[in-house]
Design a protein around this motif. Structure first.
Motif, short mmCIF file in Angstrom:
data_model
loop_
_atom_site.label_atom_id
_atom_site.label_comp_id
_atom_site.label_asym_id
_atom_site.label_seq_id
_atom_site.Cartn_x
_atom_site.Cartn_y
_atom_site.Cartn_z
N VAL A 80 0.90 -1.23 -0.06
CA VAL A 80 0.06 0.01 0.03
C VAL A 80 0.84 1.13 0.03
CG1 VAL A 80 -1.41 1.34 1.43
CG2 VAL A 80 -1.87 -0.93 1.12
N ALA A 81 1.90 1.20 0.93
CA ALA A 81 2.82 2.40 0.91
C ALA A 81 3.42 2.60 -0.63
CB ALA A 81 4.02 2.26 1.98
N GLY A 82 3.90 1.49 -1.05
CA GLY A 82 4.85 1.60 -2.30
C GLY A 82 3.67 2.17 -3.70
N LEU A 83 2.46 1.58 -3.50
CA LEU A 83 1.45 2.05 -4.19
C LEU A 83 1.09 3.60 -4.27
CD1 LEU A 83 -0.75 1.45 -6.74
CD2 LEU A 83 -2.16 0.68 -4.63
N VAL A 84 0.87 3.91 -3.10
CA VAL A 84 0.55 5.48 -2.64
C VAL A 84 1.71 6.37 -3.01
CG1 VAL A 84 0.17 7.10 -0.90
CG2 VAL A 84 -0.90 5.00 -0.69
N LEU A 85 2.99 5.81 -2.90
CA LEU A 85 3.97 6.80 -3.43
C LEU A 85 4.12 6.70 -4.71
CD1 LEU A 85 6.96 5.67 -0.96
CD2 LEU A 85 5.80 8.03 -0.86
N LEU A 86 3.78 5.66 -5.45
CA LEU A 86 4.02 5.76 -6.91
C LEU A 86 2.66 6.48 -7.39
CD1 LEU A 86 4.82 4.54 -9.49
CD2 LEU A 86 3.26 2.62 -9.32
N LEU A 87 1.44 6.59 -7.15
CA LEU A 87 0.52 7.37 -7.43
C LEU A 87 0.84 8.75 -6.94
CD1 LEU A 87 -2.56 5.43 -6.49
CD2 LEU A 87 -1.65 5.51 -8.48
N ALA A 88 1.20 8.98 -5.97
CA ALA A 88 1.68 10.48 -5.42
C ALA A 88 2.56 11.12 -6.53
CB ALA A 88 2.19 10.55 -4.14
N VAL A 89 3.65 10.26 -7.02
CA VAL A 89 4.61 10.76 -7.97
C VAL A 89 4.04 11.07 -9.28
CG1 VAL A 89 6.93 10.23 -9.16
CG2 VAL A 89 6.65 9.70 -6.49
N ARG A 90 3.17 10.23 -9.62
CA ARG A 90 2.96 10.41 -10.98
C ARG A 90 1.61 11.09 -11.27
NH1 ARG A 90 3.86 4.34 -14.20
NH2 ARG A 90 6.11 4.20 -13.88
N TYR A 91 0.73 10.96 -10.11
CA TYR A 91 -0.71 11.49 -10.32
C TYR A 91 -0.91 12.39 -9.04
CZ TYR A 91 -0.89 7.40 -13.71
OH TYR A 91 -0.54 6.53 -14.51
N GLY A 92 0.05 12.96 -8.19
CA GLY A 92 -0.27 13.96 -7.31
C GLY A 92 -0.86 14.80 -7.61
N ARG A 93 -0.62 15.56 -8.69
CA ARG A 93 -1.33 16.74 -9.27
C ARG A 93 -2.93 16.80 -9.50
NH1 ARG A 93 2.49 19.70 -13.78
NH2 ARG A 93 4.48 20.04 -12.32
N HIS A 94 -3.08 15.15 -9.99
CA HIS A 94 -4.63 14.99 -10.35
C HIS A 94 -5.28 14.81 -8.83
CE1 HIS A 94 -3.84 15.05 -14.61
NE2 HIS A 94 -2.89 14.16 -14.35
N ILE A 95 -4.77 14.17 -8.08
CA ILE A 95 -5.14 13.84 -6.69
C ILE A 95 -5.54 15.34 -5.83
CG2 ILE A 95 -4.92 12.80 -4.40
CD1 ILE A 95 -3.15 10.75 -5.79
N SER A 96 -4.55 16.06 -6.02
CA SER A 96 -4.94 17.37 -5.44
C SER A 96 -5.80 18.14 -6.11
CB SER A 96 -3.30 17.88 -5.31
OG SER A 96 -2.48 17.55 -4.47
#
Length: 415
Positions: free
Chosen positions: A191-207
């Protein structure tokens, strides 16, 4: 109706007392954490004014306090920052873990507490207090010093290690077997690795999805998302704190700044309630029997933290003065040591662990503010006295030797 009135009186008295204690601590420029712990001891079982109806609500507030501490911590860093820190400063993180976790584990084994308590006490002595240290650095005007990035890097690595450490002790305290504990850890890491990956690649979209121009809506969405993810993480036996930490990491930019501003007062309120709650479950009469081990452990781990900061700053090319400042700044323990000990207290693995952790944190929160200020001048004075005492007198007829040029006291970035 009567119980409702008693609850309001009790809880109002707690909040008022915390506010006054916080003002007192701010006036004398030290962390309010020891005062909050002492307040919990006063209101708890065996204290001066034990609570009645409000204890259950305080327990819920304490859980929210831990979650808010971790989400606010995650908001301080971006995923790219964490990846960079891992690549660049991981040797300092390994030295930090070895020097400061082993004394806690050794003390637990010497006291006959067993391997699970040893793992817990290792975490208590390992993790420095990010909140206390940041406040001390700000009060001393050292945020721009050259050694400060080294200090922050060590704190970031400690915070990131919580994503692995908390699931481990959660599984151990739950008494699950090796296979179940391995599955829990694998889920946490995945889960931690997945969240870090999503944050790096799609952090702008999440924000962008979370973002709102209305502070009320932003607060509700961020707080609701944090509590939801924390609850799901706890249901999966990962750790509510880790889930909250990952939510904070996933947010970035203006959203992170706005959420930080809005959540800060809530964090301060519920974090104070958390420290009170921990004190509530510690009988003051149980502290004197563990005071000597707590003092010994505090003395040893204060020295190991100073050694950690000195070594890390030396590796980063910082001057001698900056090395001593880095070591002295890292001594304080606080919120996360209490979080770790609180998990063990709730699980009931060792009755003396809670009092020992309380005494240990009380000592090092106070000592940590002193070492941050005085480690550098004391170390330099002792070194000068040793050199002077061991130096031979001048040889007649020998040319005079110019004294070594002093290192810049400020040693700030960009100088």
């Amino acid at each position: 109706m009567h119980s409702s009135a008693v609850f309001l009186i009790e809880f109002g008295a707690i909040i008022l007392a915390l506010g006054l204690l916080g003002r007192f601590a701010a006036r004398f420029r030290f962390s309010p954490i020891p005062l909050y712990l002492l307040a919990g001891l006063a209101f708890g079982h065996g204290g001066l004014l034990p609570l009645g109806t409000s204890e259950e609500f305080v327990a819920i507030g304490a859980e929210i306090g831990v979650i808010l501490l971790l989400v606010m911590l995650g908001l301080e860093y971006t995923a790219s920052d964490l990846v960079t820190n891992l690549k660049t400063h991981y040797p300092a993180g390994l030295v930090d873990a070895a020097l400061n976790a082993l004394p806690g584990a050794a003390m637990a084994l010497l006291l006959g507490w067993g391997p699970v308590a040893a793992v817990v006490l290792a975490g208590v002595t390992w993790i420095s207090s990010s909140g206390v240290i940041a406040k001390v650095l700000g009060d001393l005007g050292r945020l721009g010093n050259r050694e400060t990035p080294t200090i922050l890097s060590i704190l970031v690595l400690e915070d990131l290690s919580m994503a692995v450490y908390l699931p481990v002790i959660t599984a151990l305290l739950a008494g699950t077997g090796l296979a179940a504990g391995g599955v829990t850890l694998a889920i946490a890491l995945g889960v931690a690795g997945l969240v870090l990956l999503l944050a790096v690649r799609y952090g702008r979209h999440i924000s962008r999805f979370v973002s709102s121009d209305d502070p009320e809506k932003l607060l509700l969405v961020v707080l609701g998302l944090t509590l939801l993810v924390a609850g799901i993480a706890q249901q999966l036996q990962v750790s509510a704190a880790v889930g909250a930490f990952l939510v904070g990491i996933a947010l970035s930019g203006e959203v992170a700044e706005g959420a930080h501003t809005l959540l800060a007062p809530l964090r301060d309120l519920f974090a104070a309630v958390f420290f009170v709650f921990f004190g509530l479950h510690t009988d003051p009469a149980t502290i004197p029997p563990v005071l000597l081990p707590a003092l010994a452990l505090a003395a040893v781990t204060a020295l190991t933290k100073i050694a950690t900061g000195y070594w890390a700053a030396r590796r980063a090319g910082i001057s001698v003065k900056g090395r001593w400042r880095a070591g002295g700044a890292l001594v304080a323990r606080g919120e996360f040591s209490i979080v770790i000990a609180g998990l063990a207290v709730t699980a009931g693995i060792e009755p003396d662990l809670g009092p020992l952790a309380t005494a240990y944190v009380l000592i090092l929160v106070i000592v940590g503010s002193l070492t941050a200020r005085f480690t550098e001048p004391v170390a330099l004075r002792v070194t000068a006295l040793l050199r002077r005492g061991g130096a031979a007198g001048p040889v007649p007829g020998a040319p005079a030797v110019r004294p070594e040029q002093p290192v810049d006291d400020h040693d700030t970035v960009g100088r």
